[in-house]
Design a protein around this motif. Sequence first.
Motif, PDB file in Angstrom:
ATOM      1  N   LYS A  50       0.956  -1.099   0.051  1.00 22.90           N
ATOM      2  CA  LYS A  50      -0.022   0.055  -0.011  1.00 22.90           C
ATOM      3  C   LYS A  50       0.751   1.238   0.069  1.00 22.90           C
ATOM      4  N   ILE A  51       1.936   1.247   0.760  1.00 22.67           N
ATOM      5  CA  ILE A  51       2.891   2.442   0.878  1.00 22.67           C
ATOM      6  C   ILE A  51       3.377   2.593  -0.513  1.00 22.67           C
ATOM      7  N   ASP A  52       4.058   1.256  -1.176  1.00 22.23           N
ATOM      8  CA  ASP A  52       4.323   1.532  -2.582  1.00 22.23           C
ATOM      9  C   ASP A  52       3.511   2.118  -3.289  1.00 22.23           C
ATOM     10  N   GLU A  53       2.081   1.892  -3.100  1.00 25.67           N
ATOM     11  CA  GLU A  53       1.197   2.620  -4.144  1.00 25.67           C
ATOM     12  C   GLU A  53       0.649   4.096  -3.933  1.00 25.67           C
ATOM     13  N   ALA A  54       1.034   4.585  -2.778  1.00 26.22           N
ATOM     14  CA  ALA A  54       0.747   5.938  -2.357  1.00 26.22           C
ATOM     15  C   ALA A  54       1.439   7.106  -3.427  1.00 26.22           C
ATOM     16  N   ARG A  55       0.743   8.190  -3.575  1.00 29.99           N
ATOM     17  CA  ARG A  55       1.215   8.935  -4.538  1.00 29.99           C
ATOM     18  C   ARG A  55       1.629  10.303  -3.828  1.00 29.99           C
ATOM     19  N   SER A  56       1.521  10.392  -2.827  1.00 27.63           N
ATOM     20  CA  SER A  56       2.136  11.677  -1.964  1.00 27.63           C
ATOM     21  C   SER A  56       2.475  11.157  -0.393  1.00 27.63           C
ATOM     22  N   GLU A  58       1.353  12.685   1.933  1.00 26.96           N
ATOM     23  CA  GLU A  58       0.166  12.446   3.068  1.00 26.96           C
ATOM     24  C   GLU A  58      -0.587  11.181   2.872  1.00 26.96           C
ATOM     25  N   GLU A  59      -0.767  10.627   1.571  1.00 30.68           N
ATOM     26  CA  GLU A  59      -1.239   9.411   1.356  1.00 30.68           C
ATOM     27  C   GLU A  59      -0.300   8.332   2.058  1.00 30.68           C
ATOM     28  N   ILE A  60       0.790   8.307   2.212  1.00 33.08           N
ATOM     29  CA  ILE A  60       1.690   7.463   2.627  1.00 33.08           C
ATOM     30  C   ILE A  60       1.422   7.406   4.422  1.00 33.08           C
ATOM     31  N   ILE A  61       1.527   8.670   5.092  1.00 28.86           N
ATOM     32  CA  ILE A  61       0.909   8.867   6.403  1.00 28.86           C
ATOM     33  C   ILE A  61      -0.316   8.299   6.714  1.00 28.86           C
ATOM     34  N   ARG A  62      -1.260   8.298   5.620  1.00 30.50           N
ATOM     35  CA  ARG A  62      -2.550   7.836   5.709  1.00 30.50           C
ATOM     36  C   ARG A  62      -2.707   6.197   5.914  1.00 30.50           C
ATOM     37  N   VAL A  63      -1.885   5.763   5.011  1.00 30.26           N
ATOM     38  CA  VAL A  63      -2.110   3.977   4.919  1.00 30.26           C
ATOM     39  C   VAL A  63      -1.348   3.468   6.303  1.00 30.26           C
ATOM     40  N   ILE A  64      -0.146   4.275   6.494  1.00 24.99           N
ATOM     41  CA  ILE A  64       0.435   3.692   7.693  1.00 24.99           C
ATOM     42  C   ILE A  64      -0.379   3.690   8.850  1.00 24.99           C
ATOM     43  N   ARG A  65      -1.122   4.958   8.971  1.00 25.73           N
ATOM     44  CA  ARG A  65      -2.070   5.105  10.291  1.00 25.73           C
ATOM     45  C   ARG A  65      -3.277   3.907  10.260  1.00 25.73           C
ATOM     46  N   GLU A  66      -3.677   3.588   9.198  1.00 21.63           N
ATOM     47  CA  GLU A  66      -4.740   2.478   9.190  1.00 21.63           C
ATOM     48  C   GLU A  66      -4.314   1.218   9.684  1.00 21.63           C
ATOM     49  N   ASP A  67      -2.784   0.796   9.529  1.00 22.14           N
ATOM     50  CA  ASP A  67      -2.266  -0.571   9.893  1.00 22.14           C
ATOM     51  C   ASP A  67      -1.411  -0.757  10.909  1.00 22.14           C
ATOM     52  N   ILE A  68      -1.038   0.548  11.510  1.00 21.52           N
ATOM     53  CA  ILE A  68       0.139   0.500  12.303  1.00 21.52           C
ATOM     54  C   ILE A  68       0.104  -0.406  13.521  1.00 21.52           C
ATOM     55  N   LYS A  69      -1.335  -0.188  14.362  1.00 25.62           N
ATOM     56  CA  LYS A  69      -1.713  -0.654  15.288  1.00 25.62           C
ATOM     57  C   LYS A  69      -1.578  -2.112  15.311  1.00 25.62           C
ATOM     58  N   ARG A  70      -1.779  -2.730  14.320  1.00 22.22           N
ATOM     59  CA  ARG A  70      -1.837  -4.224  14.112  1.00 22.22           C
ATOM     60  C   ARG A  70      -0.469  -4.672  13.975  1.00 22.22           C
ATOM     61  N   LEU A  71       0.445  -3.927  13.471  1.00 22.95           N
ATOM     62  CA  LEU A  71       1.719  -4.053  13.270  1.00 22.95           C
ATOM     63  C   LEU A  71       2.714  -4.023  14.604  1.00 22.95           C
ATOM     64  N   ILE A  72       2.532  -2.970  15.103  1.00 24.63           N
ATOM     65  CA  ILE A  72       3.315  -2.661  16.510  1.00 24.63           C
ATOM     66  C   ILE A  72       2.509  -2.099  17.662  1.00 24.63           C
ATOM     67  N   HIS A  88      14.610  21.328  11.735  1.00 20.30           N
ATOM     68  CA  HIS A  88      13.414  20.547  12.433  1.00 20.30           C
ATOM     69  C   HIS A  88      12.695  19.618  12.011  1.00 20.30           C
ATOM     70  N   TYR A  89      11.870  18.718  12.960  1.00 20.51           N
ATOM     71  CA  TYR A  89      11.287  17.874  12.113  1.00 20.51           C
ATOM     72  C   TYR A  89       9.714  17.788  12.564  1.00 20.51           C
ATOM     73  N   VAL A  90       8.677  17.724  11.716  1.00 21.84           N
ATOM     74  CA  VAL A  90       7.263  17.794  11.872  1.00 21.84           C
ATOM     75  C   VAL A  90       6.731  16.455  12.208  1.00 21.84           C
ATOM     76  N   ILE A  91       5.927  16.563  13.327  1.00 17.67           N
ATOM     77  CA  ILE A  91       4.982  15.189  13.524  1.00 17.67           C
ATOM     78  C   ILE A  91       3.888  15.298  12.985  1.00 17.67           C
ATOM     79  N   SER A  92       3.582  13.757  12.390  1.00 13.22           N
ATOM     80  CA  SER A  92       2.325  13.460  11.954  1.00 13.22           C
ATOM     81  C   SER A  92       1.910  12.459  12.894  1.00 13.22           C
ATOM     82  N   THR A  93       0.849  12.508  13.423  1.00 11.28           N
ATOM     83  CA  THR A  93       0.335  11.319  14.497  1.00 11.28           C
ATOM     84  C   THR A  93      -0.235  10.372  13.830  1.00 11.28           C
ATOM     85  N   LEU A  94      -0.079   9.008  14.447  1.00 16.82           N
ATOM     86  CA  LEU A  94      -0.632   7.849  13.677  1.00 16.82           C
ATOM     87  C   LEU A  94      -1.469   7.014  14.562  1.00 16.82           C
ATOM     88  N   SER A  95      -1.860   7.824  15.570  1.00 14.63           N
ATOM     89  CA  SER A  95      -2.775   7.220  16.769  1.00 14.63           C
ATOM     90  C   SER A  95      -3.787   8.128  17.429  1.00 14.63           C
TER      91      SER A  95
END
Length: 607
Positions: A50-56, A58-72, A88-95
Amino acid sequence: MEFFIKRFMSPDWQIPENIEFLSPEEMRTRLLEAHEFSTRVNILSDLSLKIDEARSREEIIRVIREDIKRLIDGECALVNLLSHSKSHYVISTLSPLMDAIELNHRNFSVDVGMPGWAIQNNAAIVVDIDSAPAFHPALEGKLKDLGIRSLMIVPVQTHEQILGALFFGSSKPNAFLDPDLWLAQLLSLQIGIALRHTGLLERAQKRVAQIGLVNEVAGKLTSTLDIDELLTSASEAIQKNFQYFDVTIFLINRDENDLVLTAHCGSYIDFLPHGYRQKIGQGIVGWVAEHSQYVLANDVSLDSRYLAYQYHNTNSELALPIMIGNEVVGVLNVEDTKLYAFDETDVVVLRTLCDQIGSAIRNAKLFDQIKKSNQRLVELDRLKTDFVGIVSHDFRTPLSTIMLAAKSLLRREISSDRLREYLNIIVDQASKLSKLAEDTLSIAKIESGQLNYQFKVANVESIIQEAVSMVKISARHTFVSTVDVNHSYVRGDQSKLRQVLQNLISNAVKYSPGGGQISVTVGPHEGSPEEVLFSVCDEGLGIPEEYVGRLFQKYTRVDSGEAGKIKGSGLGLWICREIIKAHGGRIWVESEVGKGSAFKFTVKKGN
Ligand code: ADP
């Protein structure tokens, strides 16, 4: 697989001596662990696709967010990506828990927090929150307050560069084990590669869009000669094609030394109205107008020129001058809420557009000038036609009066009183004719630059006398003149100055139909000892304020009220101004409607 089969099948193969046999219970646990791990590997493999197919990004972050809890497993998951400057680093929340404490989109310096530590050391770490080496109260401190105890942080990278860090937290002590670390590292590798690909893709898409944009805006700019309209469509095309957060175009108003917002498209449109003004030199836009150079501020908090507005959440601003030749005429300004929203490609493309906008403005201005001078020519043509009508009428009226009077003289035996009356009429009308002829001739000469002057020392009293003798002052008027002894000589052309005075006195008579006093006063011009001031005052109709500024222009006449009913050509005052100008003086009027007017002019002193 072939290798194992071979080994099992080999006749020489024997059970090693020191092999450890597991109890059935332990075997079960290990098998369960292996099963669980393989399930998670499957999740990772799906997620990677899914990450591979993401086009931006924002989309990468969105697909990780959907599955991350099942992975870790853990209550907290964040992806932290480095800004362009890598400061700087910018935070994107996944939970959801992290959304709730408002960490999404927050920036932290790479010097602080565990993500910063992992980025700077390019190392993964599994640690108890109390022992975290770069504990930051606004990040780890907040998590600790929520009961988070163990942390796992893994850098996100490609083989060339580090891009950020994945961050996990759990309320359980020692929650993260080796399998978690392996999976997190594999995931971060996938994310790194995908980010690089989408970065390249986004840049390529942006370039294609930019080329299209330049063409589109160029088309719009040539489709109209109305400045407001062309700037509005340029700002809309720029905002839409680039998907900039906000685009404004300011034009410089040199009279007020400020910039006027002339076109606006984007998210701040409700806050900055059309016509909004900003001083030259103020803020980034004002700086650009003052220095004719562009400003690229990809982190406005670091730029002291940036003017913050209450409603703003701008992080990047790019402002470029719009030039006509060497002169700045406006500023194109784009803003974005993202840090590092603009790059050098934006600068190059927007510069090209600014050049096109500049030449479109120049064309529109030229067109405007041509339009105005055309209108003026049409108006002059009309006025000239009127003038010819008025002049031929004005010539005919005194001529027929003279003819009538002369015929009467011929026909009858007349008393000496009558004779005097008819002769007076003839003299009066003949002098009217002569003034008219003089004025008409002056106009032609002034226009062709052939009016010759004989500058000499001239006596003021005699100029006044000559002028008055040529004007018929009615019985309703009284005339007085006062000349200051120290100002009784001027340097000028006597007959031209007489013409000026004659014009002003005859106007005073003409535009005070109710009668009253007409006075000519000659004396000092305050503050200018080298000059003599002439004033011709009446108690007549006066002049409405809106005409005062343009009364000395050719063909200007007050066409309203009583004055509108009195015939005239609108040329006398223009002739006066031209003559006084040639004398190096100035002419003006002070007037009040219903009270009267004072026409004043200055000439050089004669001694
Ligand atoms: P003309 O009198 O032939 O129209 P002028 O150039 O002499 O042309 O004057 C221009 C206009 O200025 C006049 O039409 C009149 O409206 C106004 N004007 C000139 N002198 C006076 C005055 N003394 N009082 C009021 N209005 C005046």
